[in-house]
Design a protein around this motif. Structure first.
Motif, PDB file in Angstrom:
ATOM      1  N   UNK A   1       2.206 -12.763  -3.363  1.00 51.78           N
ATOM      2  CA  UNK A   1       2.928 -12.444  -2.180  1.00 51.78           C
ATOM      3  C   UNK A   1       2.789 -11.114  -1.568  1.00 51.78           C
ATOM      4  N   UNK A   2       2.502 -10.005  -2.410  1.00 52.85           N
ATOM      5  CA  UNK A   2       2.257  -8.660  -2.252  1.00 52.85           C
ATOM      6  C   UNK A   2       0.860  -8.502  -1.132  1.00 52.85           C
ATOM      7  N   UNK A   3      -0.047  -9.481  -1.569  1.00 50.38           N
ATOM      8  CA  UNK A   3      -1.402  -9.211  -0.661  1.00 50.38           C
ATOM      9  C   UNK A   3      -0.949 -10.005   0.461  1.00 50.38           C
ATOM     10  N   UNK A   4      -0.144 -10.971   0.638  1.00 46.73           N
ATOM     11  CA  UNK A   4       0.031 -11.566   2.102  1.00 46.73           C
ATOM     12  C   UNK A   4       0.997 -10.602   3.124  1.00 46.73           C
ATOM     13  N   UNK A   5       1.751  -9.901   2.273  1.00 43.96           N
ATOM     14  CA  UNK A   5       2.429  -8.775   2.973  1.00 43.96           C
ATOM     15  C   UNK A   5       1.425  -7.674   3.726  1.00 43.96           C
ATOM     16  N   UNK A   6       0.574  -7.269   2.945  1.00 46.08           N
ATOM     17  CA  UNK A   6      -0.500  -6.233   3.152  1.00 46.08           C
ATOM     18  C   UNK A   6      -1.317  -6.640   4.233  1.00 46.08           C
ATOM     19  N   UNK A   7      -1.715  -8.003   4.175  1.00 50.83           N
ATOM     20  CA  UNK A   7      -2.495  -8.576   5.319  1.00 50.83           C
ATOM     21  C   UNK A   7      -1.566  -8.841   6.544  1.00 50.83           C
ATOM     22  N   UNK A   9       0.850  -6.858   7.292  1.00 46.56           N
ATOM     23  CA  UNK A   9       1.188  -5.622   8.044  1.00 46.56           C
ATOM     24  C   UNK A   9      -0.197  -5.178   8.754  1.00 46.56           C
ATOM     25  N   UNK A  10      -1.361  -5.642   8.231  1.00 43.43           N
ATOM     26  CA  UNK A  10      -2.767  -5.144   8.930  1.00 43.43           C
ATOM     27  C   UNK A  10      -2.669  -5.764  10.419  1.00 43.43           C
ATOM     28  N   UNK A  11      -2.415  -7.225  10.399  1.00 38.31           N
ATOM     29  CA  UNK A  11      -2.546  -7.984  11.538  1.00 38.31           C
ATOM     30  C   UNK A  11      -1.536  -7.488  12.426  1.00 38.31           C
ATOM     31  N   UNK A  12      -0.265  -6.908  11.921  1.00 36.78           N
ATOM     32  CA  UNK A  12       0.712  -6.431  12.964  1.00 36.78           C
ATOM     33  C   UNK A  12       0.388  -5.062  13.548  1.00 36.78           C
ATOM     34  N   UNK A  13      -0.238  -4.280  12.864  1.00 37.14           N
ATOM     35  CA  UNK A  13      -0.885  -3.248  13.248  1.00 37.14           C
ATOM     36  C   UNK A  13      -1.898  -3.181  14.454  1.00 37.14           C
ATOM     37  N   UNK A  14      -2.819  -4.492  14.195  1.00 37.11           N
ATOM     38  CA  UNK A  14      -3.777  -4.665  14.902  1.00 37.11           C
ATOM     39  C   UNK A  14      -3.337  -5.078  15.952  1.00 37.11           C
ATOM     40  N   UNK A  15      -2.367  -5.802  16.254  1.00 34.88           N
ATOM     41  CA  UNK A  15      -1.708  -6.452  17.487  1.00 34.88           C
ATOM     42  C   UNK A  15      -0.988  -5.221  18.320  1.00 34.88           C
ATOM     43  N   UNK A  16      -0.194  -4.579  17.740  1.00 33.11           N
ATOM     44  CA  UNK A  16       0.400  -3.316  17.969  1.00 33.11           C
ATOM     45  C   UNK A  16      -0.537  -2.354  18.724  1.00 33.11           C
ATOM     46  N   UNK A  17      -1.450  -2.083  18.056  1.00 29.50           N
ATOM     47  CA  UNK A  17      -2.553  -0.906  19.047  1.00 29.50           C
ATOM     48  C   UNK A  17      -3.299  -1.498  20.065  1.00 29.50           C
TER      49      UNK A  17
END
Length: 251
Positions: A1-7, A9-17
């Motif tokens: 699950x930690x790997x899923x959360x890291x991914x 967070x990465x997708x959220x950052x990509x959408x955010x920027x």
């Protein structure tokens, strides 16, 4: 699950920027605000004519339709936002690096779905501020609004999973968006023929999205409707994980 959360967070950052994701959000909020204000103006004119008797209809005539329009917009918006989740990485040849890192297929699917889903939850929360702005100035059915909000949350969950799966079967984001939109439309109209033939309670009716979204938007919360959205989300996440496994074995 930690790997899923890291991914995620990465997708959220990509959408955010990315500027286009915020432009889409601003455009959707602007469109819904225009619809909301238009219905509010009509409601106020009606209230001037009928007096306080119209106050009890504020939820049905003004508040709920704003959320209902968001449900329609999401059918088109989510495929656009989700089209690059996997297809973009496959096209850029970066997905192979993620697969080679030892991250499970399920974790990748859940992480990418969750990253998009959080963005959609933000959009739903901002849209919910429109009807809530009427609180205290007129009668609102908060129970129905809560059911509408729940319907949108589940609706967005299913659409995000569908968009993710469509993105996993092609390397072209445009094709992924088109496929996701097609699946969404099929779920919306699958029972039209059955209803035209007088069949209203068959399996094909149960498979249609409006069969389950409609009652929730009217304030009727039933476990069968909640289960439908959960099943659609789970099935398309499982299909995405299976597609990722196929891509992994092909490398």
């Amino acid at each position: 699950m930690s790997a899923a959360l890291v991914i995620a967070a990465h997708e959220w950052r990509r959408l955010r920027v990315q500027a286009w994701s915020w432009l889409l959000l601003a455009g959707v909020i602007g469109l819904l605000a225009w619809i909301f204000l238009g219905r509010l103006d009509t409601f106020l004119r009606l209230q001037e004519t009928t007096g306080n008797a119209a106050g009890a209809a504020a939820t049905a005539q003004v508040a709920a339709p704003a959320l209902g329009w968001l449900a329609i917009v999401l059918i088109v918006l989510v495929p656009l936002l989700g089209s690059r989740l996997i297809a973009g990485e496959r096209r850029a040849h970066s997905l192979s690096l993620l697969l080679a890192a030892g991250v499970g297929d399920g974790a990748i699917a859940i992480g990418k779905w969750l990253g998009l889903y959080v963005w959609l939850l933000l959009l739903i929360a901002l849209t919910a501020l429109l009807p809530l702005s009427l609180y205290g100035s007129t009668a609102l059915d908060l129970g129905r609004l809560a059911a509408n909000g729940l319907a949108l949350v589940l609706h967005a969950s299913a659409l995000a999973a569908i968009a993710l799966y469509a993105s996993s079967v092609t390397t072209q984001p445009v094709l992924a968006a088109a496929l996701a939109l097609l699946i969404n439309i099929v779920f919306c109209v699958i029972d039209l023929g059955a209803r035209a033939a007088g069949v209203n309670h068959g399996l094909i009716n149960w498979l249609a999205l409006p069969t389950h979204f409609g009652p929730l938007s009217e304030g009727v919360v039933a476990s069968v409707d909640l289960l439908w959205f959960v099943l659609v989300t789970a099935v398309f996440l499982a299909l995405t994980a299976r597609q990722l496994a196929s891509l992994r074995s092909a490398d």
